[in-house]
Design an enzyme around this catalytic site. Structure first.
Site, PDB file in Angstrom:
ATOM      1  N   TYR A   1       0.828  -1.215   0.000  1.00  0.00           N
ATOM      2  CA  TYR A   1       0.000   0.000   0.000  1.00  0.00           C
ATOM      3  C   TYR A   1       0.857   1.257   0.000  1.00  0.00           C
ATOM      4  CZ  TYR A   1      -3.795   2.948   2.005  1.00  0.00           C
ATOM      5  OH  TYR A   1      -4.746   3.902   2.267  1.00  0.00           O
TER       6      TYR A   1
ATOM      7  N   TYR B   1      -6.583   5.019  -5.773  1.00  0.00           N
ATOM      8  CA  TYR B   1      -6.524   4.981  -4.318  1.00  0.00           C
ATOM      9  C   TYR B   1      -7.908   4.608  -3.786  1.00  0.00           C
ATOM     10  CZ  TYR B   1      -5.636   6.537   0.483  1.00  0.00           C
ATOM     11  OH  TYR B   1      -5.487   6.607   1.849  1.00  0.00           O
TER      12      TYR B   1
END
Ligand SMILES: [Zn+2]
Lengths: 147, 399
Positions: free
Chosen positions: B298, B349
């Site tokens: 991430y 995102y």
């Protein structure tokens, strides 16, 4: 002109409604650094909490601390994320470790040229930035390199 | 009661599988044509179609980061008869992405639910941004100790950790750049990616403006609108679906001693928060770093990816400059293909759930930057927040 490090217009700090950090902000307005200290084990902790993380005592108070420390980390901010900072240009935020308070850390601005080289580990001392005429009045605690 | 039986009952390894994934179209922040709740529904219905099931077969919802699409409203909207799991993982950012999978899987493995959808939906035009400071007259509580000093966004919170790590280990900017380069490289193969058709060069990276040192513009994730969803069922049931089962080998979450201490007071500060989590991840999965064929990590900010790769044992902290070179992270030739959909930097995102979906696609052989024979596919969710989480998926051959 004023002596404030950052342009005006950011949210102003006020004591937490639950009372947890009130003594800190009151002392700051008098130019004193007070941090939370456990009466059970005698250790400092920061930010303030209702219980001591070491001995689980609820008997916590605030004690005056020598307002000097060293730079633990820092950052130079360029991108303004708040309208008040649109014309600010770069500024420095430091994370300061306090050896006189069991190595707790505080966040503040580093006084001086925003484009200076910053060395982690440098000694600094507190600089009280009073805003007596603001509504509400308040004091910020910034840091300056110790010569 | 034997120890062996107790031990084998207390693992998620091989008990649950992913049978469907889905996402909406991914939009730039504020540009989704639909409200957030509708995006959530679209992603869930798409994932059900991908799994070949009716949405009425879902009996559980898990999410994270205070997702606003309420499970009971979703269940009502979808006409679900018997809602059995409505679970929210505490914590902000993407730290809960793999934890939501762990929570769903724990319910399935212990008979609490049969068919759970893990989802995340975001419409920032409707609900406001992450990367803006609060505009109000006063501030109290922990934020009063940071915001008046101009420290108020995630980039500013995490730059402080990364700066200290880079200082401690002599890390150079090129290490962060290599992470950004990998995401943008892979996005050029992925038509779903918001940055598809917008390649990044080292020159563009180097010349991009600072957001907050040590993060250039390209070290920071996008903010996007969209939704993503993943369908989980028990391993026994998973054999009856269109896709080959993508088994969960491990999924864990957590954080170290006082990681959440207020005002940047975590004793172990310059960390991605995975030092205690990664060993548990590998122990449950029965795998080591060297077994991992493809990694999704991430990217809120590249510095968190760097520290998380170190803390998952791929690289010694003092060897970051040698390890973080562009070619290593490119699929299929690199030895640690990273963020093969384009990730949070260049695909979308979606608070990282897109990374979990990409990890599953690697096992299915459906990635747009497919790794050869991917059997062990790992996801690191939300470095530097607390709690964080991670998971490992495995092909049939790993069970
Ligand atoms: Zn104590």
């Amino acid at each position: 002109m004023n002596d404030y490090y950052l342009n005006q217009g950011l949210p102003k700090p006020v004591a937490s409604p639950d009372g947890l950090d009130g003594p800190f902000w009151e002392a700051a307005q008098q130019g004193i650094l007070k941090l939370q200290k456990c009466r059970g084990c005698g250790k400092f902790q920061w930010g303030p909490e209702w219980i001591c993380h070491r001995c689980h005592s609820f008997d916590l108070g605030f004690s005056e601390v020598d307002a000097s420390g060293r730079i633990y980390s820092y950052e130079r901010v360029w991108h303004p994320v708040h309208p008040a900072l649109k014309e600010q240009g770069a500024y420095l935020v430091v994370l300061v470790e306090l050896p006189h308070a069991d190595q707790v850390r505080m966040v503040g601005n580093l006084i001086g040229d925003a484009e200076q080289d910053v060395l982690i580990g440098s000694d600094v001392k507190a600089v009280y930035e009073h805003h007596p005429d603001d509504d509400p009045s308040h004091t910020l605690i910034n840091w300056a390199l110790t010569q | 009661m034997t120890d062996i039986k107790t031990t084998s009952a207390r693992t998620l390894r091989g008990q649950v599988a992913v049978v469907g994934v889905g996402e909406t179209e991914y939009y730039k922040r504020g540009e989704a044509p639909d409200p957030e709740f509708k995006l959530a529904l679209e992603a869930i219905v798409t994932a059900c179609e991908n799994a070949g099931i009716s949405p009425t077969e879902i009996d559980g919802f898990t999410s994270y980061s205070n997702d606003r699409s309420d499970a009971s409203r979703l269940a009502a909207a979808l006409g679900i008869d018997d809602l059995r799991l409505a679970n929210m993982q505490w914590g902000g950012g993407g730290g809960g992405g793999s934890a939501a999978i762990a929570n769903a899987s724990a319910a399935i493995a212990t008979g609490g639910a049969e068919c759970v959808v893990v989802f995340r939906a975001l419409a920032q035009g409707q609900f406001g941004r992450f990367g803006q400071g609060p505009q109000r007259n006063t501030i109290s509580g922990e934020n009063a100790h940071t915001i008046p000093y101009g420290l108020m966004t995630p980039a500013q919170m995490f730059a402080m950790k990364v700066q200290r790590f880079m200082h401690d280990h002599g890390v150079e900017q090129a290490a962060l750049r290599a992470i950004s380069m990998a995401s943008y490289h892979h996005a050029q193969h992925n038509p779903r990616a918001v940055m598809y058709g917008r390649p990044l060069t080292e020159e563009i990276y180097d010349e991009s403006r600072w957001i907050v040192e040590p993060f250039h513009l390209y070290d920071c994730c996008q903010e996007n609108d969209g939704a993503a969803a993943m369908i989980l069922v028990s391993a026994e049931r998973a054999k009856d679906f269109p896709h080959p089962p993508c088994y969960l080998l491990s999924a864990v979450s957590g954080s170290h001693h006082r990681a959440g201490a207020p005002v940047h007071n975590a004793p172990d500060y310059a960390t991605s928060t995975f030092k205690t989590v990664a060993p548990r991840l590998y122990r449950m999965g029965g795998v080591e770093a060297s077994d991992v064929d493809v990694l999704q990590s991430y990217e809120n900010f590249t510095g968190g990816v760097m520290m998380s790769i170190v803390e998952h044992g791929f690289c010694h902290p003092d060897e970051v400059n040698e390890f973080f070179v562009n070619d290593r992270f490119l699929s299929p030739s690199g030895d640690l293909p990273l963020n093969t959909s384009g990730g949070n930097l260049a695909e979308c995102y979606m608070h990282g759930l897109g990374l979990n979906i990409e990890a599953v696609r690697q096992i299915w052989g459906e990635s747009t930057s497919q790794v050869n024979d991917a059997e062990v596919s790992m996801v690191i969710s939300g470095p530097m927040v607390t709690p964080v989480s991670a998971c490992i998926f495995g092909a049939e051959s790993t069970i």
